[in-house]
Write a protein that holds these residues in place. Structure first.
Motif, mmCIF file in Angstrom:
data_model
loop_
_atom_site.group_PDB
_atom_site.id
_atom_site.type_symbol
_atom_site.label_atom_id
_atom_site.label_comp_id
_atom_site.label_asym_id
_atom_site.label_seq_id
_atom_site.Cartn_x
_atom_site.Cartn_y
_atom_site.Cartn_z
ATOM 1 N N SER A 1 0.826 -1.221 0.000
ATOM 2 C CA SER A 1 0.000 0.000 0.000
ATOM 3 C C SER A 1 0.856 1.264 0.000
ATOM 4 C CB SER A 1 -0.944 -0.005 1.217
ATOM 5 O OG SER A 1 -1.792 -1.124 1.193
ATOM 6 N N LEU A 2 1.767 1.328 -0.977
ATOM 7 C CA LEU A 2 2.676 2.463 -1.091
ATOM 8 C C LEU A 2 2.373 3.263 -2.351
ATOM 9 C CD1 LEU A 2 6.065 0.677 -0.269
ATOM 10 C CD2 LEU A 2 4.683 2.046 1.296
ATOM 11 N N GLU A 3 2.764 4.541 -2.347
ATOM 12 C CA GLU A 3 2.723 5.346 -3.562
ATOM 13 C C GLU A 3 3.862 4.904 -4.486
ATOM 14 O OE1 GLU A 3 0.430 7.550 -4.398
ATOM 15 O OE2 GLU A 3 -0.641 7.216 -2.498
ATOM 16 N N TYR A 4 3.728 5.218 -5.779
ATOM 17 C CA TYR A 4 4.676 4.749 -6.789
ATOM 18 C C TYR A 4 6.116 5.146 -6.450
ATOM 19 C CZ TYR A 4 6.410 3.589 -11.473
ATOM 20 O OH TYR A 4 7.096 3.040 -12.529
ATOM 21 N N LYS A 5 6.332 6.428 -6.153
ATOM 22 C CA LYS A 5 7.682 6.898 -5.871
ATOM 23 C C LYS A 5 8.261 6.260 -4.611
ATOM 24 C CE LYS A 5 8.673 9.715 -9.233
ATOM 25 N NZ LYS A 5 9.822 9.422 -10.142
ATOM 26 N N GLN A 6 7.399 6.059 -3.610
ATOM 27 C CA GLN A 6 7.858 5.423 -2.379
ATOM 28 C C GLN A 6 8.241 3.969 -2.640
ATOM 29 O OE1 GLN A 6 5.012 5.410 0.838
ATOM 30 N NE2 GLN A 6 6.591 5.157 2.402
ATOM 31 N N ALA A 7 7.465 3.305 -3.482
ATOM 32 C CA ALA A 7 7.774 1.916 -3.842
ATOM 33 C C ALA A 7 9.133 1.836 -4.545
ATOM 34 C CB ALA A 7 6.683 1.349 -4.740
ATOM 35 N N GLU A 8 9.411 2.798 -5.421
ATOM 36 C CA GLU A 8 10.712 2.835 -6.098
ATOM 37 C C GLU A 8 11.847 2.936 -5.088
ATOM 38 O OE1 GLU A 8 10.494 4.735 -10.504
ATOM 39 O OE2 GLU A 8 10.154 6.147 -8.864
ATOM 40 N N GLU A 9 11.671 3.775 -4.075
ATOM 41 C CA GLU A 9 12.713 3.953 -3.058
ATOM 42 C C GLU A 9 12.911 2.686 -2.237
ATOM 43 O OE1 GLU A 9 14.815 6.455 -2.789
ATOM 44 O OE2 GLU A 9 13.850 7.221 -4.604
ATOM 45 N N TYR A 10 11.817 2.002 -1.910
ATOM 46 C CA TYR A 10 11.912 0.750 -1.160
ATOM 47 C C TYR A 10 12.692 -0.297 -1.963
ATOM 48 C CZ TYR A 10 8.840 1.762 2.822
ATOM 49 O OH TYR A 10 8.309 2.268 3.978
ATOM 50 N N ILE A 11 12.405 -0.352 -3.266
ATOM 51 C CA ILE A 11 13.082 -1.323 -4.120
ATOM 52 C C ILE A 11 14.573 -1.022 -4.178
ATOM 53 C CG2 ILE A 11 13.335 -2.082 -6.523
ATOM 54 C CD1 ILE A 11 10.275 -1.690 -6.786
ATOM 55 N N LYS A 12 14.938 0.242 -4.356
ATOM 56 C CA LYS A 12 16.340 0.631 -4.433
ATOM 57 C C LYS A 12 17.071 0.377 -3.113
ATOM 58 C CE LYS A 12 15.627 4.316 -7.849
ATOM 59 N NZ LYS A 12 15.664 5.792 -8.069
ATOM 60 N N SER A 13 16.376 0.546 -2.011
ATOM 61 C CA SER A 13 17.014 0.423 -0.695
ATOM 62 C C SER A 13 17.089 -1.020 -0.203
ATOM 63 C CB SER A 13 16.257 1.265 0.333
ATOM 64 O OG SER A 13 16.257 2.632 -0.021
ATOM 65 N N TYR A 14 16.021 -1.794 -0.412
ATOM 66 C CA TYR A 14 15.923 -3.114 0.220
ATOM 67 C C TYR A 14 16.036 -4.275 -0.764
ATOM 68 C CZ TYR A 14 14.006 0.010 3.776
ATOM 69 O OH TYR A 14 13.817 1.041 4.656
ATOM 70 N N GLY A 15 15.493 -4.127 -1.977
ATOM 71 C CA GLY A 15 15.608 -5.173 -2.978
ATOM 72 C C GLY A 15 15.204 -6.543 -2.464
ATOM 73 N N LEU A 16 16.116 -7.501 -2.647
ATOM 74 C CA LEU A 16 15.844 -8.893 -2.272
ATOM 75 C C LEU A 16 16.385 -9.247 -0.893
ATOM 76 C CD1 LEU A 16 16.638 -10.461 -5.753
ATOM 77 C CD2 LEU A 16 14.399 -10.432 -4.644
ATOM 78 N N ASP A 17 16.696 -8.245 -0.089
ATOM 79 C CA ASP A 17 17.218 -8.476 1.258
ATOM 80 C C ASP A 17 16.070 -8.890 2.188
ATOM 81 O OD1 ASP A 17 18.388 -8.451 3.753
ATOM 82 O OD2 ASP A 17 19.547 -6.626 3.391
ATOM 83 N N GLU A 18 16.069 -10.152 2.587
ATOM 84 C CA GLU A 18 14.991 -10.694 3.418
ATOM 85 C C GLU A 18 15.051 -10.197 4.855
ATOM 86 O OE1 GLU A 18 15.252 -14.898 3.065
ATOM 87 O OE2 GLU A 18 14.423 -14.945 1.029
ATOM 88 N N THR A 19 16.166 -9.558 5.251
ATOM 89 C CA THR A 19 16.300 -9.101 6.635
ATOM 90 C C THR A 19 15.681 -7.714 6.835
ATOM 91 O OG1 THR A 19 18.462 -8.041 6.283
ATOM 92 C CG2 THR A 19 18.451 -10.393 6.810
ATOM 93 N N LYS A 20 15.302 -7.042 5.744
ATOM 94 C CA LYS A 20 14.757 -5.690 5.837
ATOM 95 C C LYS A 20 13.223 -5.709 5.776
ATOM 96 C CE LYS A 20 18.866 -3.876 5.894
ATOM 97 N NZ LYS A 20 19.428 -3.160 4.760
ATOM 98 N N LEU A 21 12.599 -4.948 6.671
ATOM 99 C CA LEU A 21 11.125 -4.834 6.722
ATOM 100 C C LEU A 21 10.447 -6.204 6.778
ATOM 101 C CD1 LEU A 21 10.298 -1.916 4.248
ATOM 102 C CD2 LEU A 21 10.410 -1.853 6.740
#
Length: 343
Positions: A224-244
Motif C-alpha cells: 500500500s505504497l505510492e509509486y515513488k515510495q515503492a521505487e525507493e523501497y526497491i532501491k534500498s531493500y531489494g531482495l534483502d529478506e532481513t529488511k522490513l
C-alpha cells in the motif's frame, strides 16, 4: 559503415537517457554528453508525444549535446526479431528469399512493416549441411513514423534505428577481442530481453513481458505504497529478506522467479543446439539490474557466472564523470550502444 558523431537517445517508458561520445584513440572514446530524465506521464497520446518532445529538447540543451543527428532503439515489444537458419544464398537471391521466409515469422502483413535482414554467420567450409544464420527485424511503419515525428518536434533528425538488445550488446561486448558466449539479460521497465551473443554476433533473442514496472506494481499493491515510495523501497531493500520483515523481498521474488524460469529455458534451448561453445556468463543491464541482491540471487539460481554489464568499458571517463555516473553504469547500456553505432 563508418562511425560519425551523433547522439545516442534511449527513449524509455520510465526514463529518457542521452549519451554522446567522440573517438580518442583506436577503439577508445571520450564522453562528451550524458544525462537522463523521467519520461513525462500524460494520459492522451497526442499530449504524451508533445510532452516527450519537449523533454527530449530540454535534455539535449541541459547536457550540451552537439548537433541534431540522433540514433534511437526500439524495444523488442515494438518490433519483430528472429534469427533464422537457411541454406547459403548470395545477394540478390537472399533478399528475394527473405521476403518469402519472413511471412512465416512476422505475424502482420509485410506491407505494414519495414523489413531488414543481416547475415550473422555463413556456412562452415567442408561441413555437410552447414547453414547460414540471418537476423530478421521488422519494425511497424506507424511506430517508425511516430518516433520520426517525435524527434522532428524536438528539433532533431533521426538517422538510425535498431532494436534495443543490439545497442546493449554493442556497449557491453561489441569490441571484445575474444568472442565469449554471453547471455545478455536486459531488465527494462516494461519487458526483459534475453539474448545470446557469441562476441558481438546475435545467436538468439527472446522478450518477456515482465520488467521493472511489474515489480513496482507488486510493491505498491502489497505494501500500500505510492509509486515513488515503492521505487525507493526497491532501491534500498531489494531482495534483502532481513529488511522490513522480508515484505519487499517477498513482493519482488515471484516476479524475479518468472524471469529466472525464462532464463533457464533460454539456457536449456541454447545448450540443446550448441554443445561445442557453452554459455560462459550472464550479463545484467537495464534499470532493474541494480536491484540489491539480484546478482547473488541469479548466481544461486542459474549455473553461470553473473555480472553487471560495464557499458562504459570502451569509453574513457574523467574522475568527475565517473562520480556523476556512480552505480548507474548499467542503466546507460542502450544509450551508450547507440552512441557507438556506426552510421
Amino acid at each position: 559503415m563508418k562511425w560519425q558523431e551523433h547522439i545516442g537517445l534511449d527513449i524509455g517508458s520510465s526514463t529518457i537517457k542521452l549519451v554522446q561520445i567522440s573517438p580518442s584513440t583506436p577503439n577508445r572514446y571520450k564522453l562528451l554528453a550524458l544525462g537522463q530524465m523521467d519520461t513525462p506521464v500524460v494520459e492522451d497520446q497526442a499530449g504524451w508525444d508533445q510532452a516527450r518532445a519537449a523533454a527530449i529538447k530540454s535534455l539535449v540543451k541541459d547536457t550540451k549535446a552537439a548537433g541534431n543527428q540522433v540514433a534511437i532503439s526500439l524495444p523488442e515489444s515494438l518490433v519483430y526479431t528472429r534469427v533464422i537458419e537457411m541454406p547459403f544464398l548470395a545477394e540478390p537471391d537472399l533478399t528475394t528469399t527473405i521476403k518469402f521466409q519472413a511471412e512465416q515469422y512476422i505475424p502482420v502483413p509485410l506491407a505494414d512493416v519495414v523489413l531488414k535482414h543481416q547475415v550473422l554467420t555463413t556456412p562452415e567450409v567442408g561441413v555437410p549441411g552447414s547453414k547460414m544464420s540471418v537476423l530478421l527485424v521488422a519494425a511497424p511503419n506507424d511506430v517508425l513514423t511516430r518516433f520520426s515525428l517525435l524527434l522532428s518536434n524536438a528539433g532533431l533528425e533521426l538517422v538510425a534505428v535498431e532494436t534495443e538488445i543490439l545497442s546493449v550488446a554493442r556497449a557491453v561486448v561489441g569490441l571484445e577481442t575474444t568472442p565469449i558466449v554471453t547471455l545478455m539479460v536486459h531488465l527494462g521497465a516494461e519487458a526483459t530481453t534475453l539474448a545470446v551473443f557469441k562476441g558481438p554476433l546475435l545467436v538468439m533473442v527472446q522478450s518477456v513481458n515482465t520488467g521493472g514496472s511489474a515489480i513496482i506494481r507488486s510493491i505498491t499493491n502489497q505494501l500500500s505504497l505510492e509509486y515513488k515510495q515503492a521505487e525507493e523501497y526497491i532501491k534500498s531493500y531489494g531482495l534483502d529478506e532481513t529488511k522490513l520483515d522480508g515484505k519487499v523481498s517477498g513482493a519482488i521474488k515471484p516476479i524475479i522467479e518468472l524471469i529466472v524460469a525464462e532464463i533457464k529455458r533460454v539456457v536449456a534451448f541454447y545448450q540443446t543446439r550448441q554443445t561445442t561453445e557453452p554459455l560462459r556468463r550472464l550479463v545484467l543491464t537495464g534499470g532493474m539490474s541494480l536491484l540489491p541482491g539480484l546478482v547473488q540471487y541469479f548466481t544461486e539460481s542459474i549455473n553461470l557466472e553473473v555480472q553487471l554489464g560495464d557499458v562504459f568499458t570502451n569509453v574513457d571517463l574523467t574522475d568527475l564523470q565517473r562520480k556523476e555516473i556512480g552505480e548507474n553504469n548499467p542503466i546507460f547500456a542502450t544509450s551508450v550502444g547507440l552512441a557507438l553505432k556506426p552510421l
